[in-house]
Write an enzyme that holds these catalytic residues in place. Structure first.
Site, PDB file in Angstrom:
ATOM      1  N   GLU A 104       4.955  -4.924  11.884  1.00  0.00           N
ATOM      2  CA  GLU A 104       3.796  -3.753  11.660  1.00  0.00           C
ATOM      3  C   GLU A 104       2.510  -4.477  10.844  1.00  0.00           C
ATOM      4  O   GLU A 104       2.925  -4.602   9.784  1.00  0.00           O
ATOM      5  CB  GLU A 104       4.408  -2.651  10.815  1.00  0.00           C
ATOM      6  CG  GLU A 104       5.231  -1.653  11.471  1.00  0.00           C
ATOM      7  CD  GLU A 104       4.764  -1.031  12.851  1.00  0.00           C
ATOM      8  OE1 GLU A 104       3.673  -1.012  13.088  1.00  0.00           O
ATOM      9  OE2 GLU A 104       5.614  -0.463  13.470  1.00  0.00           O
ATOM     10  N   ASN A 117       0.649  -1.131   0.017  1.00  0.00           N
ATOM     11  CA  ASN A 117      -0.224  -0.059  -0.257  1.00  0.00           C
ATOM     12  C   ASN A 117       0.733   1.349   0.004  1.00  0.00           C
ATOM     13  O   ASN A 117       0.488   2.142  -0.467  1.00  0.00           O
ATOM     14  CB  ASN A 117      -0.901   0.064   1.166  1.00  0.00           C
ATOM     15  CG  ASN A 117      -0.304  -0.297   2.463  1.00  0.00           C
ATOM     16  OD1 ASN A 117       0.896  -0.574   2.544  1.00  0.00           O
ATOM     17  ND2 ASN A 117      -1.113  -0.125   3.520  1.00  0.00           N
ATOM     18  N   PRO A 162      -1.253 -13.116   9.111  1.00  0.00           N
ATOM     19  CA  PRO A 162      -0.642 -14.465   9.050  1.00  0.00           C
ATOM     20  C   PRO A 162       0.643 -14.399   8.495  1.00  0.00           C
ATOM     21  O   PRO A 162       1.513 -15.106   8.864  1.00  0.00           O
ATOM     22  CB  PRO A 162      -1.520 -14.660   8.061  1.00  0.00           C
ATOM     23  CG  PRO A 162      -2.907 -13.988   8.187  1.00  0.00           C
ATOM     24  CD  PRO A 162      -2.478 -12.899   8.678  1.00  0.00           C
ATOM     25  N   GLU A 204       7.548   1.742  14.838  1.00  0.00           N
ATOM     26  CA  GLU A 204       8.403   2.522  14.064  1.00  0.00           C
ATOM     27  C   GLU A 204       8.439   3.893  14.259  1.00  0.00           C
ATOM     28  O   GLU A 204       7.523   4.505  15.275  1.00  0.00           O
ATOM     29  CB  GLU A 204       7.883   2.318  12.367  1.00  0.00           C
ATOM     30  CG  GLU A 204       7.863   0.849  12.019  1.00  0.00           C
ATOM     31  CD  GLU A 204       7.887   0.578  10.663  1.00  0.00           C
ATOM     32  OE1 GLU A 204       6.708   0.856  10.069  1.00  0.00           O
ATOM     33  OE2 GLU A 204       8.942   0.146   9.924  1.00  0.00           O
ATOM     34  N   CYS A 212      -3.484   0.184   7.199  1.00  0.00           N
ATOM     35  CA  CYS A 212      -3.457  -0.767   7.961  1.00  0.00           C
ATOM     36  C   CYS A 212      -4.357  -0.212   9.287  1.00  0.00           C
ATOM     37  O   CYS A 212      -4.886  -0.880   9.958  1.00  0.00           O
ATOM     38  CB  CYS A 212      -2.168  -1.123   8.449  1.00  0.00           C
ATOM     39  SG  CYS A 212      -1.141   0.300   8.615  1.00  0.00           S
TER      40      CYS A 212
HETATM   41  P1  NDP Z   1       1.428  -9.692   3.228  1.00  0.00           P
HETATM   42  O1  NDP Z   1       1.442 -10.052   4.456  1.00  0.00           O
HETATM   43  O2  NDP Z   1       0.547 -10.584   2.317  1.00  0.00           O
HETATM   44  O3  NDP Z   1       2.603  -9.414   2.664  1.00  0.00           O
HETATM   45  C1  NDP Z   1       3.645  -8.523   3.332  1.00  0.00           C
HETATM   46  C2  NDP Z   1       5.062  -8.914   2.425  1.00  0.00           C
HETATM   47  O4  NDP Z   1       5.570 -10.125   3.161  1.00  0.00           O
HETATM   48  C3  NDP Z   1       5.164  -9.016   0.944  1.00  0.00           C
HETATM   49  O5  NDP Z   1       6.348  -8.586   0.567  1.00  0.00           O
HETATM   50  C4  NDP Z   1       5.010 -10.530   0.888  1.00  0.00           C
HETATM   51  O6  NDP Z   1       5.835 -10.929  -0.247  1.00  0.00           O
HETATM   52  C5  NDP Z   1       5.867 -10.887   2.104  1.00  0.00           C
HETATM   53  N1  NDP Z   1       6.130 -12.319   2.560  1.00  0.00           N
HETATM   54  C6  NDP Z   1       4.745 -13.180   2.119  1.00  0.00           C
HETATM   55  N2  NDP Z   1       4.917 -14.285   2.874  1.00  0.00           N
HETATM   56  C7  NDP Z   1       6.368 -14.248   3.362  1.00  0.00           C
HETATM   57  C8  NDP Z   1       7.140 -15.394   4.112  1.00  0.00           C
HETATM   58  N3  NDP Z   1       6.583 -16.601   4.352  1.00  0.00           N
HETATM   59  N4  NDP Z   1       8.307 -14.922   4.598  1.00  0.00           N
HETATM   60  C9  NDP Z   1       8.760 -13.562   4.323  1.00  0.00           C
HETATM   61  N5  NDP Z   1       8.075 -12.612   3.720  1.00  0.00           N
HETATM   62  C10 NDP Z   1       6.722 -12.947   3.117  1.00  0.00           C
HETATM   63  O7  NDP Z   1       0.566  -8.159   3.075  1.00  0.00           O
HETATM   64  P2  NDP Z   1       0.262  -7.410   1.975  1.00  0.00           P
HETATM   65  O8  NDP Z   1       1.198  -7.041   0.980  1.00  0.00           O
HETATM   66  O9  NDP Z   1      -1.049  -8.303   1.385  1.00  0.00           O
HETATM   67  O10 NDP Z   1      -0.359  -6.187   2.579  1.00  0.00           O
HETATM   68  C11 NDP Z   1      -1.449  -5.983   3.325  1.00  0.00           C
HETATM   69  C12 NDP Z   1      -1.311  -6.005   4.889  1.00  0.00           C
HETATM   70  O11 NDP Z   1      -0.356  -5.418   5.361  1.00  0.00           O
HETATM   71  C13 NDP Z   1      -2.631  -5.743   5.590  1.00  0.00           C
HETATM   72  O12 NDP Z   1      -2.961  -6.808   6.226  1.00  0.00           O
HETATM   73  C14 NDP Z   1      -2.378  -4.419   6.395  1.00  0.00           C
HETATM   74  O13 NDP Z   1      -2.918  -4.451   7.509  1.00  0.00           O
HETATM   75  C15 NDP Z   1      -0.844  -4.715   6.470  1.00  0.00           C
HETATM   76  N6  NDP Z   1      -0.113  -3.373   6.496  1.00  0.00           N
HETATM   77  C16 NDP Z   1       0.269  -3.142   7.907  1.00  0.00           C
HETATM   78  C17 NDP Z   1       0.806  -1.764   8.062  1.00  0.00           C
HETATM   79  C18 NDP Z   1       1.179  -1.247   9.507  1.00  0.00           C
HETATM   80  O14 NDP Z   1       2.071  -0.509   9.548  1.00  0.00           O
HETATM   81  N7  NDP Z   1       0.854  -2.054  10.561  1.00  0.00           N
HETATM   82  C19 NDP Z   1       0.833  -0.795   6.987  1.00  0.00           C
HETATM   83  C20 NDP Z   1       0.363  -1.362   5.922  1.00  0.00           C
HETATM   84  C21 NDP Z   1      -0.158  -2.413   5.705  1.00  0.00           C
HETATM   85  P3  NDP Z   1       4.859 -11.052  -1.768  1.00  0.00           P
HETATM   86  O15 NDP Z   1       3.857  -9.777  -1.733  1.00  0.00           O
HETATM   87  O16 NDP Z   1       5.720 -11.196  -2.729  1.00  0.00           O
HETATM   88  O17 NDP Z   1       3.970 -12.321  -1.299  1.00  0.00           O
END
Ligand code: NDP
Length: 484
Positions: free
Chosen positions: A250, A153, A231, A458, A284
């Site tokens: 986060e 995002n 997850p 952060e 988020c």
């Molecule tokens: P994901 O959890 O699907 O992915 C986050 C990142 O982790 C991606 O780069 C992903 O790679 C990577 N990833 C996935 N599986 C693994 C693994 N097993 N080991 C290491 N890295 C992995 O999140 P989204 O990208 O769908 O983002 C949306 C989510 O992020 C929402 O739930 C939102 O709430 C949260 N979020 C939280 C924020 C905060 O500051 N608290 C801010 C913004 C978003 P790939 O995409 O290549 O699968």
């Protein structure tokens, strides 16, 4: 659409590199569905090159005077501001967020983080602990090579928010963007080189989750900072624990926004709009459970719907556009499913709820009323433009219901009664709270979650604790005593 194809899929050791053996990553413009760039996911050779070069750069970087490190970060901040127009356009193409948002919330926010930590870099010192003769001094040391993993995002902001404190403390960073937004972090890596950072200090490795997973367990990685879903956070936290690595998580949220009877109604409605429809709801910390006092709920809904109807959906690059598409078709389907479930479970749809005809992954701003606590749309993170209105009668009741969630990222409240505001905030289980505002996250303030929303903070001075470690040095001034 002009070409945004980068010169390589990854940025390592000061230059773009590629390995065409890696699986293809299609970068899709969410407003039209057209592919605007094609990259290749990192192979093991790319991952190896990135970590090895970061390890080299970290030693060189940590040996610099802190003020010299700060100067480089400050130059990156200046470059982000100078190039804001072109970087914002790229951010809009990468994410589909409207240009009127990206011009003020992405490269500029990254620049503020870099400027803030540039200033802090030279102030990071240890302390002296007198012991009545002998004494202890402490040294604040970097951790080593940190791994940043980003969500889709805010690709520029997330990369900068992680890199700035990490580098200020003397670490190097390998950053893995989300595979659906691989472009912006590459630009940030270019700017580090232009600003005079050593090659390898900030490397970008594009790829799918498996590329990040392989780095999480690499013995050369000292710390993992993830922005992502719960997850994924659970998986990454567990994997990092194997090597007892430092982590910052986060993660997601389902945050409450509480509107008391005495609230300034127009301000509360503005906040509810920002808390649910900004970035097409893909934030988020969004206040997706809007608790409105029963005595004002009808007025609140009437004005909220009236104002939300005027939202302009369209091409993110059009300066008039206020709401862009969802990031991907898959995310749109997920959100449409939640809207269907909301209706099936008895919530009343009073605005939107549909995907407009035509290209792109758009969803109308959507408002539900008569939402109850146990409904799926009140319990699960939707990550789309879906606002749920719940009503309440009294303060204790709304506090208990606001806290009745596994998440704890953020919370907001609107009231003119300042005693109540502070009393309620003290009881809310959330890492960040707003009184008479919502979703402002200045770099000067800590940001992060409690409960399932995360670990660590952060921004602000708090992030320094998460990117450095303290060494205690005992200094004896006299003889050594021994039993024999
Ligand atoms: P994901 O959890 O699907 O992915 C986050 C990142 O982790 C991606 O780069 C992903 O790679 C990577 N990833 C996935 N599986 C693994 C693994 N097993 N080991 C290491 N890295 C992995 O999140 P989204 O990208 O769908 O983002 C949306 C989510 O992020 C929402 O739930 C939102 O709430 C949260 N979020 C939280 C924020 C905060 O500051 N608290 C801010 C913004 C978003 P790939 O995409 O290549 O699968």
């Amino acid at each position: 659409m002009k070409s945004v194809q980068p010169k390589g899929s990854h940025f390592i050791d000061g230059a773009y590199v590629d390995d065409t053996a890696g699986r293809e990553i299609s970068c899709v413009y969410a407003a039209t569905g057209e592919t605007v760039a094609t990259l290749h996911a990192a192979t093991p050779a790319i991952v190896e090159a990135a970590i090895a070069s970061a390890e080299r750069a970290q030693k060189e970087w940590a040996a610099l005077a802190p003020v010299a490190r700060g100067r480089v970060l400050r130059r990156v901040a200046d470059l982000l501001v100078e190039r804001n127009a072109e970087l914002s356009e790229l951010e809009s193409i990468d994410t589909g967020k409207p240009i009127q948002e990206t011009l003020v919330a992405d490269a500029t926010s990254g620049a503020e983080a870099l400027e803030y930590y540039a200033g802090l870099a030279a102030t990071l010192t240890g302390e002296t602990v007198p012991l009545g003769g002998d004494f202890v001094y402490t040294i604040r040391e970097p951790l080593g090579v940190c791994l940043g993993i980003g969500a889709w995002n805010y690709p520029t902001q997330i990369a900068a928010w992680k890199a700035a404190p990490a580098l200020a403390c003397g670490n190097a960073m390998v950053f893995k963007p989300s595979e659906v937004t691989p472009l912006c972090a590459l630009k940030l890596a270019e700017l580090f080189i232009e600003a005079g950072a050593p090659a390898g200090l900030f490397n970008v490795v594009n790829g799918y989750g498996d590329a990040a997973a392989s780095m999480v367990t690499d013995p050369r990685i000292a710390k993992v900072s993830l922005t992502g879903s719960v997850p994924t956070g659970q998986k990454v936290y567990a994997a990092a624990a194997e090597g007892l690595r430092h982590v910052t998580m986060e993660l997601g949220g389902k945050s409450p926004l509480i509107i008391f009877e005495d609230a300034d109604l127009e301000n509360a409605i503005s906040a509810a709009i920002n808390a649910n429809f900004y970035s097409t709801g893909q934030i988020c910390s969004n206040g997706t459970r809007v608790f409105v006092h029963e005595n004002i709920v009808e007025d609140f809904i009437e004005r909220l719907v009236e104002r939300s109807r005027t939202a302009i959906l369209g091409d993110p690059l059009d300066p008039d556009t206020q709401i862009g598409p969802m990031i991907t078709d898959a995310q749109r389907k997920k959100v449409l499913d939640y809207i269907r479930i909301g209706q099936e479970e008895g919530a009343e749809l009073i605005l939107g709820g549909h995907a407009p005809e035509g290209p792109g992954f758009f969803i109308e701003p959507t408002i539900f009323r008569n939402v109850t606590d146990e409904m799926t749309i009140a319990r699960e993170e939707i990550f789309g433009p879906v606002l749920s209105i719940l009503t309440f009668k009294d303060e204790d009741e709304v506090v208990a219901r606001a806290n009745d969630t596994q998440f704890g990222l953020a919370a907001g409240l609107f009231t003119k009664d300042f005693t109540r505001a502070h009393r309620v905030v003290a009881q809310l289980q959330a890492g960040t709270c707003w009184i008479n505002e919502y979703n402002l996250t200045p770099v000067e303030a800590p940001f992060g979650g409690v409960k399932m929303s995360g670990v660590g903070r952060e921004n602000s001075k708090a992030a320094i604790e998460h990117y450095s470690q303290v060494k205690s040095v005992y200094v004896a001034m006299g003889d050594v005593e021994a039993a024999f």
